[in-house]
Design an enzyme around this catalytic site. Structure first.
Site, PDB file in Angstrom:
ATOM      1  N   THR A 141       0.865  -1.186   0.000  1.00  0.00           N
ATOM      2  CA  THR A 141       0.000   0.000   0.000  1.00  0.00           C
ATOM      3  C   THR A 141       0.902   1.235   0.000  1.00  0.00           C
ATOM      4  O   THR A 141       1.296   1.710  -1.057  1.00  0.00           O
ATOM      5  CB  THR A 141      -0.971  -0.003   1.195  1.00  0.00           C
ATOM      6  OG1 THR A 141      -0.244  -0.244   2.407  1.00  0.00           O
ATOM      7  CG2 THR A 141      -2.034  -1.075   1.023  1.00  0.00           C
ATOM      8  N   LYS A 163       4.125  -6.880   3.925  1.00  0.00           N
ATOM      9  CA  LYS A 163       3.890  -5.479   3.606  1.00  0.00           C
ATOM     10  C   LYS A 163       3.601  -4.753   4.896  1.00  0.00           C
ATOM     11  O   LYS A 163       3.056  -5.321   5.853  1.00  0.00           O
ATOM     12  CB  LYS A 163       2.754  -5.308   2.603  1.00  0.00           C
ATOM     13  CG  LYS A 163       1.365  -5.753   3.057  1.00  0.00           C
ATOM     14  CD  LYS A 163       0.594  -4.806   3.946  1.00  0.00           C
ATOM     15  CE  LYS A 163       0.499  -3.423   3.335  1.00  0.00           C
ATOM     16  NZ  LYS A 163      -0.243  -2.500   4.300  1.00  0.00           N
ATOM     17  N   THR A 174       0.749  -7.077  13.267  1.00  0.00           N
ATOM     18  CA  THR A 174       1.124  -5.717  12.861  1.00  0.00           C
ATOM     19  C   THR A 174       1.240  -5.465  11.370  1.00  0.00           C
ATOM     20  O   THR A 174       1.683  -4.404  10.987  1.00  0.00           O
ATOM     21  CB  THR A 174       2.437  -5.248  13.551  1.00  0.00           C
ATOM     22  OG1 THR A 174       3.531  -5.995  13.071  1.00  0.00           O
ATOM     23  CG2 THR A 174       2.348  -5.379  15.041  1.00  0.00           C
ATOM     24  N   GLU A 252       6.425   5.042   7.243  1.00  0.00           N
ATOM     25  CA  GLU A 252       5.995   6.200   6.458  1.00  0.00           C
ATOM     26  C   GLU A 252       6.724   7.467   6.902  1.00  0.00           C
ATOM     27  O   GLU A 252       6.608   7.901   8.046  1.00  0.00           O
ATOM     28  CB  GLU A 252       4.475   6.370   6.594  1.00  0.00           C
ATOM     29  CG  GLU A 252       3.724   5.233   5.917  1.00  0.00           C
ATOM     30  CD  GLU A 252       2.265   5.167   6.291  1.00  0.00           C
ATOM     31  OE1 GLU A 252       1.544   4.395   5.639  1.00  0.00           O
ATOM     32  OE2 GLU A 252       1.851   5.866   7.235  1.00  0.00           O
ATOM     33  N   ASN A 382      -0.259  10.458   5.527  1.00  0.00           N
ATOM     34  CA  ASN A 382      -1.501   9.995   6.135  1.00  0.00           C
ATOM     35  C   ASN A 382      -2.632  11.010   6.035  1.00  0.00           C
ATOM     36  O   ASN A 382      -3.808  10.638   6.138  1.00  0.00           O
ATOM     37  CB  ASN A 382      -1.255   9.590   7.583  1.00  0.00           C
ATOM     38  CG  ASN A 382      -0.561   8.251   7.662  1.00  0.00           C
ATOM     39  OD1 ASN A 382      -1.179   7.202   7.523  1.00  0.00           O
ATOM     40  ND2 ASN A 382       0.748   8.266   7.837  1.00  0.00           N
TER      41      ASN A 382
END
Length: 387
Positions: A141, A163, A174, A252, A382
């Site tokens: 993703t 992933k 997780t 991220e 995000n």
């Protein structure tokens, strides 16, 4: 480097189009799984938990871009339909298929898209390195790279993919991870060993403190190779930890990997619990991003971890660059700050990995946790996720 396709009999393939992906793995063997502890579970989690109860599996189908969570009875039907699609081609029972999903919560699956891509992916199944990589990419993703790890112990092969880059917190699995081996173990043995491996790997990482609704780890054994159980477990732990560390490296917006190691805690459980509390602290994460050796934030987070502590602890910072130790700086000794913050800041500015080692001087317990810094880029990624 081994790939999942180096496991004899395994075939796979995947496709990624924008935010949507579809991956398929054909594998026959005993299976075990570990799943999220989030009370809101994806339909794929609910179905897969039920399907693997008998301990046998023939295939896995995964979609990315849509979590199929909070989608009601329709979501359950769609998860079952994905299993039925693959089972029909394999001429097996749908109960022998595992399904996984990852992506945006609260949106119904686009089953027309999945059906249209299914046959394209299925007809090109193969056992090459390229097929393994295409599957790893299809489940991504916000990941920036596919995550692959493997090891070989005697004649036993263990290879996995996963992933994960955000919504990562030490609470069961997780993320999505699929590990395969040619070892010969029962599903009960696999379950016991997988839980241990997860404890020392995926349960030691944190990116942002959020536990996903879709987290899943599956371990499939084809049963061709006999190996000592202890040897296998060590190999499995190494593969899972390798994958887990790749997740935090790809967190991220990450600019630095963070590791917290606790020595001489009251016991092992307290050591791991304390390390997880420190590595999960947003104040610690932001300090690492800013290369600020504000060790008071570390002390504070350790103090609310719910473990026995000792004010006469030692705290050391280690900086690494490309896996090599740059320097080590003692920040606290016997509970007193040493005034080495300026040196520590310089080390942090040069490092791509920052390790904090805390010696509690209470017992023999050792534990660790991995994480990453918290940057402006994390907020940007995000804030734009569903757009």
């Amino acid at each position: 480097m081994l790939y999942i396709t180096d496991i004899n009999g395994l075939r796979c393939n995947g496709i990624k189009e924008g935010k949507n992906g579809l991956g398929i793995v054909i594998c026959s063997g005993n299976v075990a799984g570990v799943f999220t502890q989030n009370m809101f579970k994806s339909a794929s989690i609910i179905i897969t938990e039920e399907h693997i109860k008998k301990g046998l599996i023939e295939g896995i189908i995964v979609n990315s871009g849509n979590a199929n969570t909070f989608t009601g009875k329709r979501g359950i039907r769609n998860a079952k339909r994905m299993c039925e699609l693959l089972a029909s081609e394999l001429k097996t029972d749908a109960e022998k298929i595992a399904v996984a999903s990852t992506g945006v919560i609260g949106v119904q699956l686009d089953m027309d898209w999945i059906k249209s891509k299914f046959f394209k992916v299925y007809k090109d199944l193969g056992s090459s390195k390229e097929h393994a990589i295409s599957f790893a990419k299809s489940i991504m993703t916000t990941d920036s790279f596919p995550k692959i790890a493997s090891c070989e112990v005697d004649e036993c092969k263990i290879a996995g993919v996963c992933k994960g880059a955000g919504m990562i917190h030490p609470n069961m699995a997780t993320m999505l991870s699929f590990v395969f081996t040619n070892a010969d173990f029962s599903s009960e043995e696999l379950r016991e060993m997988l839980r241990t491996a997860v404890k020392y790997s995926f349960n030691t990482i944190s990116v942002d403190g959020d536990t996903s609704t879709n987290d899943m780890v599956l371990l499939v054994a084809t049963g061709e190779s006999h190996i000592n159980k202890d040897k296998f477990l060590e190999g499995l732990k190494s593969v899972c930890l390798n994958l887990a560390k790749q997740i935090v490296r790809d967190g991220e917006g990450t600019t630095k990997v963070l590791k917290v190691e606790i020595l001489n805690a009251r016991d092992e459980d307290q050591a791991f619990k304390g390390a997880r509390a420190v590595v999960s602290s947003n104040l610690v994460k932001t300090a690492v991003f800013g290369c600020d050796p504000n060790w008071g934030r570390i002390i504070a987070s350790l103090g609310y971890a719910g473990i026995d502590v000792n004010e006469e602890l030692d705290l050391t910072l280690r900086g690494y660059r490309n896996g090599e130790l740059i320097a080590e700086v003692r920040l606290v000794e016997n509970g007193l700050g040493l005034g080495n913050e300026s040196v520590a800041k310089s080390v942090m500015e040069s490092a791509d990995e920052v390790h904090f080692v805390i010696d509690l001087k209470l017992g023999n317990g050792k534990g660790y946790a991995y994480g990453c810094d918290l940057s402006y880029e994390y907020v940007r990624i995000n804030s734009e996720y569903t757009s």
